[in-house]
Design an enzyme around this catalytic site. Structure first.
Site, PDB file in Angstrom:
ATOM      1  N   ASN A 151      98.203 108.667  20.617  1.00 19.68           N
ATOM      2  CA  ASN A 151      96.869 108.528  20.960  1.00 19.68           C
ATOM      3  C   ASN A 151      96.479 106.997  20.683  1.00 19.68           C
ATOM      4  OD1 ASN A 151      97.301 108.695  18.089  1.00 19.68           O
ATOM      5  ND2 ASN A 151      94.891 109.488  17.944  1.00 19.68           N
ATOM      6  N   GLU A 250      99.312 110.129   7.612  1.00 20.64           N
ATOM      7  CA  GLU A 250      97.890 110.035   8.300  1.00 20.64           C
ATOM      8  C   GLU A 250      97.873 111.256   9.008  1.00 20.64           C
ATOM      9  OE1 GLU A 250      95.058 109.643  10.258  1.00 20.64           O
ATOM     10  OE2 GLU A 250      95.883 107.860  11.010  1.00 20.64           O
ATOM     11  N   LEU A 251      97.027 112.092   8.477  1.00 22.56           N
ATOM     12  CA  LEU A 251      96.905 113.334   9.415  1.00 22.56           C
ATOM     13  C   LEU A 251      95.880 113.630  10.084  1.00 22.56           C
ATOM     14  CD1 LEU A 251      98.971 115.367   6.466  1.00 22.56           C
ATOM     15  CD2 LEU A 251     100.024 114.075   8.626  1.00 22.56           C
ATOM     16  N   CYS A 284      91.826 110.533  15.172  1.00 24.54           N
ATOM     17  CA  CYS A 284      91.646 111.346  13.980  1.00 24.54           C
ATOM     18  C   CYS A 284      90.243 111.216  13.373  1.00 24.54           C
ATOM     19  CB  CYS A 284      92.783 111.283  13.160  1.00 24.54           C
ATOM     20  SG  CYS A 284      92.953 109.404  12.585  1.00 24.54           S
ATOM     21  N   GLU A 385      89.610 121.217  14.694  1.00 25.80           N
ATOM     22  CA  GLU A 385      89.403 119.671  15.203  1.00 25.80           C
ATOM     23  C   GLU A 385      89.781 119.790  16.682  1.00 25.80           C
ATOM     24  OE1 GLU A 385      91.388 115.362  14.303  1.00 25.80           O
ATOM     25  OE2 GLU A 385      92.577 116.991  14.195  1.00 25.80           O
ATOM     26  N   GLU A 462      96.921 103.162   4.641  1.00 24.16           N
ATOM     27  CA  GLU A 462      97.540 102.174   5.407  1.00 24.16           C
ATOM     28  C   GLU A 462      96.534 100.969   5.650  1.00 24.16           C
ATOM     29  OE1 GLU A 462     100.728 104.351   8.446  1.00 24.16           O
ATOM     30  OE2 GLU A 462      98.591 104.547   9.115  1.00 24.16           O
TER      31      GLU A 462
END
Length: 496
Positions: A151, A250-251, A284, A385, A462
């Site tokens: 993405n 990073e989920l 996200c 989501e 991050e």
């Protein structure tokens, strides 16, 4: 553009063994735009070996030399911004304006970590013994495995490669199979910037499980950095534990957006439309649950529906397009199912709600920007989501209810608050259990800011000063200072 020789191992471009390759398609049209090398375990093993060899030298290269390479990469990315953006629009589908913004964001990480390389500080610790010295050093963790999503196919690469390289690590990166060509373009400029062979290696594949397992099972790889779904991240972290790898994850997210009655509902609706339909909702940090206080519900909803009705869907290269295609058929199916489930359970459809197939949209995976009202906890769009262009509006009565319902999720990445009350802004931002809170701010991100979530949204950060920490180990050195030799010896006396 490269075609099939898309593995970058030990400083050379290579095909996969046996010439294996897979097609890369444009999600807006479905047509094939290129082919990428389909690596397996053997090619991945060679990349790991190259990274191991390179680490021995790169980890001892001076911070200023590492910074120079990253600054050169930043210059090249900036110079080629239009070319990279056009490739991203073709391969990933996002509108060209959004693609240009992403390239700029990606370049920011190269610049930021070029400077952070020079700020890896150690320290000294007072010892209880007068003949004893304690010092703390920070050393690169070793060979890194990076796995990036489709993405944000360029910025997610620099957000991992830049801090790894700045810290003195070497890296093997596996990009998403949907967007390997963007990764190739990034690695071309890294090589041109002077990154030594083996420091950064690229393994493209249409078989992510095979490559992922090889990266996870090799004890040479000391760290895994991953951006993707929570389900995949959990499986990767569990497997990484077998060799005690460091992990940063990073989920997924399930972001709430809270609009209070003291906010300007028109301004809030404008911001909501911008962030909700950014990247076709495939982000996200996209707000999935839009909580609006009842007294401003109608005004907010009317403005949001009006703005959504003016959004233009289509191939990202066309002028005026603000909503591109979904990435694949599975994404399209999930969005459709969420909308159908909500309508079956009593939600009202105020805009969109259908796949778009007319004229130029016929061959792509387009879904109309959608607004749902009267959404409640029984619906999948409330619980999961969506990762698509669906705005779900949920009314609430008071501050306590809004915060409680916003926090009622296992995910804790991003959240948003609209209010003009300073006290409420402080109370609510402190009460929300999310790693990121934007108060009247739909873009609370920057290369200089730490990005990451709580709970099922991941581990680590991050970007920011914290971003390079993920690639550094801490070493303690204890030193006993021997006493000085006797100062006064008789002339001619032999030392003992």
């Amino acid at each position: 553009m490269r075609d099939a020789d898309t593995l970058f191992i030990d400083g050379t471009w290579q095909e996969a063994d046996g010439g294996r390759a897979f097609d890369v398609t444009d999600p807006a049209t479905g047509r094939i735009i290129g082919r990428a090398a389909d690596a397996g375990a053997e090619e991945t093993g060679r990349a790991i070996a190259a990274a191991r060899t390179a680490f021995a030298t790169w980890s001892r290269t001076g911070a200023y030399q590492r910074a120079e390479v990253l600054w050169d990469a930043h210059r090249l990315m900036t110079e080629r911004a239009d070319e990279l953006a056009e490739l991203m629009t073709l391969e990933q589908g996002k509108p060209i304006k959004a693609a240009r913004n992403e390239v700029s964001y990606a370049a920011d990480f190269l610049a930021w970590f070029a400077e952070e390389a020079k700020r890896v500080y150690g320290g000294s610790i007072p010892s209880p013994r007068t003949d004893h010295r304690l010092s703390v050093q920070r050393r690169p963790v070793g060979v890194v495995a990076g796995i990036t999503p489709w993405n944000y196919p360029i910025s997610m690469i620099t957000r991992k490669v830049a801090p790894a390289v700045a810290a003195g690590c070497s890296i093997v990166l596996k990009p998403a199979e949907q967007t390997p060509l963007c990764a190739v373009a990034v690695f071309e400029l890294l090589a041109e910037a002077g990154l030594p062979p083996g420091v950064a290696n690229l393994v493209t594949t249409g078989r992510p499980r095979v490559v992922g397992e090889r990266l996870l099972d090799d004890p040479v790889v000391r760290k895994l950095t991953f951006t993707g779904s929570t389900e995949v991240g959990m499986a990767l972290a569990a497997r990484a534990a077998a060799t005690m790898k460091r992990v940063s994850m990073e989920l997924g997210g399930h972001a709430p957006l809270l609009v209070f009655d003291d906010a300007d509902p028109v301004h809030a609706a404008k911001g909501t439309a911008l962030v909700k339909f950014l990247n076709t909702g495939q982000a996200c940090i996209s707000p999935n649950r839009i909580f609006v206080q009842r007294s401003v519900l109608d005004a907010f909803t009317d403005e949001l529906v009006s703005r959504v009705g003016r959004l233009k869907a289509g191939p990202g290269s066309l002028p005026g397009v603000s909503v591109g295609p979904l990435v694949d058929d599975a994404a399209l199916k999930k969005v459709s199912e969420h909308v159908e489930d909500a309508l079956a359970k009593g939600a009202r459809l105020l805009a969109g709600g259908t796949r778009l197939t007319a004229h130029a949209l016929r061959g792509g995976r387009f879904y109309a920007p959608t607004v749902l009202a009267d959404v409640d906890e029984s619906m999948r769009v409330y619980q999961e989501e969506t990762f698509g262009p669906v705005a779900a509006i949920i009314p609430f009565d008071d501050e306590e209810e809004a915060v409680r319902r916003a926090n009622n999720t296992a995910y804790g990445l991003a959240s948003y608050v609209y209010t003009r009350d300073l006290g409420r802004a402080v109370r609510v931002s402190e009460a929300l259990d999310f790693g990121i809170v934007g108060v009247n701010d739909i873009n609370p991100t920057a290369a200089a800011a730490p990005f990451g979530g709580l709970g099922m949204s991941g581990l680590g950060r991050e970007g920011g000063a914290q971003g390079i920490d993920e690639y550094l180990d801490v070493k303690l050195v204890g030193l006993v200072v021997p006493p000085a030799p006797p100062a006064n010896r008789d002339e001619g006396e032999e030392p003992r």
